[in-house]
Each structure stands twice: as structure tokens, then as C-alpha cells.
Design an enzyme around this catalytic site. Structure first.
Site, PDB file in Angstrom:
ATOM      1  CB  CYS A   1     -23.005 -39.699 -15.383  1.00 25.11           C
ATOM      2  SG  CYS A   1     -21.274 -40.086 -15.277  1.00 25.11           S
ATOM      3  CG  HIS A  38     -25.040 -44.061 -13.633  1.00 26.13           C
ATOM      4  ND1 HIS A  38     -25.547 -43.662 -14.847  1.00 26.13           N
ATOM      5  CD2 HIS A  38     -23.761 -43.620 -13.592  1.00 26.13           C
ATOM      6  CE1 HIS A  38     -24.606 -43.017 -15.533  1.00 26.13           C
ATOM      7  NE2 HIS A  38     -23.516 -42.980 -14.797  1.00 26.13           N
TER       8      HIS A  38
HETATM    9  N1  GLN Z   1     -17.680 -40.194 -20.052  1.00 23.69           N
HETATM   10  C1  GLN Z   1     -17.985 -39.546 -18.784  1.00 23.69           C
HETATM   11  C2  GLN Z   1     -17.012 -39.962 -17.662  1.00 23.69           C
HETATM   12  O1  GLN Z   1     -16.399 -40.979 -17.734  1.00 23.69           O
HETATM   13  C3  GLN Z   1     -19.405 -39.884 -18.364  1.00 23.69           C
HETATM   14  C4  GLN Z   1     -19.579 -41.362 -18.001  1.00 23.69           C
HETATM   15  C5  GLN Z   1     -21.011 -41.684 -17.609  1.00 23.69           C
HETATM   16  O2  GLN Z   1     -21.957 -41.100 -18.141  1.00 23.69           O
HETATM   17  N2  GLN Z   1     -21.141 -42.704 -16.682  1.00 23.69           N
HETATM   18  O3  GLN Z   1     -16.931 -39.238 -16.668  1.00 23.69           O
END
Ligand code: GLN
Length: 242
Positions: A94, A191
Site C-alpha cells: 500500500c 494488508h
Molecule cells: N495513504 C495511502 C492511501 O490511503 C496508503 C494507505 C495505506 O498504506 N493503507 O491510499
């Protein structure tokens, strides 16, 4: 044999269970008698060329991504890029994944420059893409994870996706791709943590690291009964939740 796992920005970019990926990598080494050392490299801490065997970079909110993006503009980013070019295995989830493309444009502020490892770019979207994801990957089979992002990642002509989305949003909720691959570097939105439920992905990273450090090696199989049960349960939840 021993391997060093470099956990990039572990203190600041570590959300939705991503720490579990570092534990899974270290434990799958140790179960095979391979010594695993974990070093955490934060903002301002130098990366020594050749010291690390596997890189892991977890997810984080926009604020932490600003600091990490700035930290990689210079020698440290150049060294990481070179390690990847030389075949170092890396998994980025991510927020880490987004900063390995050309840029990430958050909701507020200027676009954050990425390392350009992946021919990809990310634009913040108006909706958050949240839920369990099931991905079909040619190399790793069925993968499952949990996504929570507003960023929409688009792949350029040089980019190879990790797989196709079967359930969930994936890179952008439009083109059914999920993740990106370049050499032994893998970026994705999975994740969870992703590695305990997807042992082939974990072992790919370990084997690539062993091959780079020691030449051809054969990784003995582990009893992944529990991991397969967790995988099947997560896939079933993904299908029933949509
Ligand atoms: N800030 C980024 C987004 O919202 C990454 C979020 C994350 O790492 N889950 O896409």
C-alpha cells in the site's frame, strides 16, 4: 546460512497488521535453520549497500508517506533502487508500494515523488477501497489479503501486475489488476498481514534472497496446514462479504 531482513520505516509505516509480514519471513527462515536478523531502518538512517537480503515496507497514512518520500530522495533511495536492480527481493504494501512508483498524489498537497521502481503512478481517489481481496496470480496462485486505501494505482506499459482481482478493488477498482512486479520486487495492496496466509509469496522472497547471497539453494517445504486453513477461511469471508 543467515539472512538480514530490512524493515523500511517500521516505526512509522506499519498499519493493518503489516508487522506480521516481518515475523512471518523471519520465522519461515528459522523453521528451516536459517538465521534471520531483522533491522528496522527509519527516516534519516542510512542504508548500507549489500547489508540487507530482503526488504519489507509496510503501509502508512499520507503524513508518514511524506516523510518517507523525502527520506528516499537522495543516496538512500539510489542505493535501494540499485539493490532491487541487482535482484534483491522486496515486498511493499500500500503506502510503501505507492512510493515505489513514479509518484503518489495525496488528497492534499503536492504529489510525493516515488522511486520509479514500478512503472506505475497513484492518484488519491474520492472513496476508500476497503475489504478482503482475492487475487489470481500466475506465479503464486490464489492470494488473499485485506485492503484499505484511497489511492488508485495505474500501471504503465512496462509494468507487470501481481495478478488479477477476483474479489475486491485491487490497484484502482477499475482495471481488475492488483499490485505490480519488477524483478524480485513486489508491491501490492494486500494488508492483513499478507504473508502468513500466502506462504508461496513468503518463500519466493526467502528463496530469492538465498539465491542472491549463496547461489542456487533448495528451500525445504514446511507444514503449511494452518496457513492453508487461514487462507481458505479468508477467501470464504471475502466472497461472502461482497
Ligand atoms: N495513504 C495511502 C492511501 O490511503 C496508503 C494507505 C495505506 O498504506 N493503507 O491510499
Amino acid at each position: 546460512m543467515e539472512l538480514t531482513i530490512c524493515w523500511l520505516y517500521g516505526r512509522t509505516m506499519n498499519i493493518y497488521g503489516d508487522r506480521g509480514n516481518v515475523l512471518a519471513l523471519a520465522q519461515r527462515c528459522r523453521w528451516r535453520g536459517i538465521e534471520a536478523r531483522v533491522i528496522e531502518l527509519g527516516v534519516g538512517e542510512p542504508l548500507e549497500p549489500g547489508r540487507c537480503d530482503i526488504f519489507f515496507w509496510g503501509g502508512g497514512q499520507d503524513r508518514e508517506q511524506v516523510a518517507a518520500a523525502r527520506d528516499l530522495q537522495g543516496p538512500k533511495g539510489e542505493i535501494l533502487r540499485r539493490e532491487i536492480e541487482e535482484g534483491a527481493p522486496l515486498l511493499a504494501i500500500c503506502g510503501g508500494y505507492q512510493l515505489l512508483g513514479h509518484y503518489y498524489r495525496p488528497h492534499q498537497g503536492e504529489p510525493l515523488p516515488g522511486l520509479g521502481v514500478f512503472d506505475a503512478w497513484t492518484e488519491a481517489g474520492s472513496r476508500r477501497m476497503i475489504g478482503n481481496v482475492v487475487v489470481e496470480s500466475e506465479e503464486f496462485g490464489e492470494l488473499v489479503g485485506f485492503e484499505n486505501h484511497s489511492g488508485r494505482t495505474f500501471l504503465g506499459p512496462q509494468a507487470r501486475p501481481l495478478g488479477r482481482v477476483r474479489v475486491g478493488w485491487g490497484n484502482n477498482g477499475e482495471d481488475k489488476t492488483e499490485g505490480c512486479r519488477y524483478r524480485n520486487a513486489i508491491g501490492c495492496y494486500l494488508h492483513g498481514p499478507v504473508l502468513p496466509k500466502n506462504p508461496p509469496l513468503a518463500d519466493f522472497l526467502i528463496e530469492a534472497a538465498l539465491r542472491r547471497r549463496y547461489g542456487e539453494v533448495t528451500l525445504p517445504p514446511l507444514d503449511d496446514t494452518l496457513e492453508r486453513l487461514a487462507h481458505a477461511s479468508a477467501v470464504s469471508r471475502a466472497h461472502s462479504a461482497r
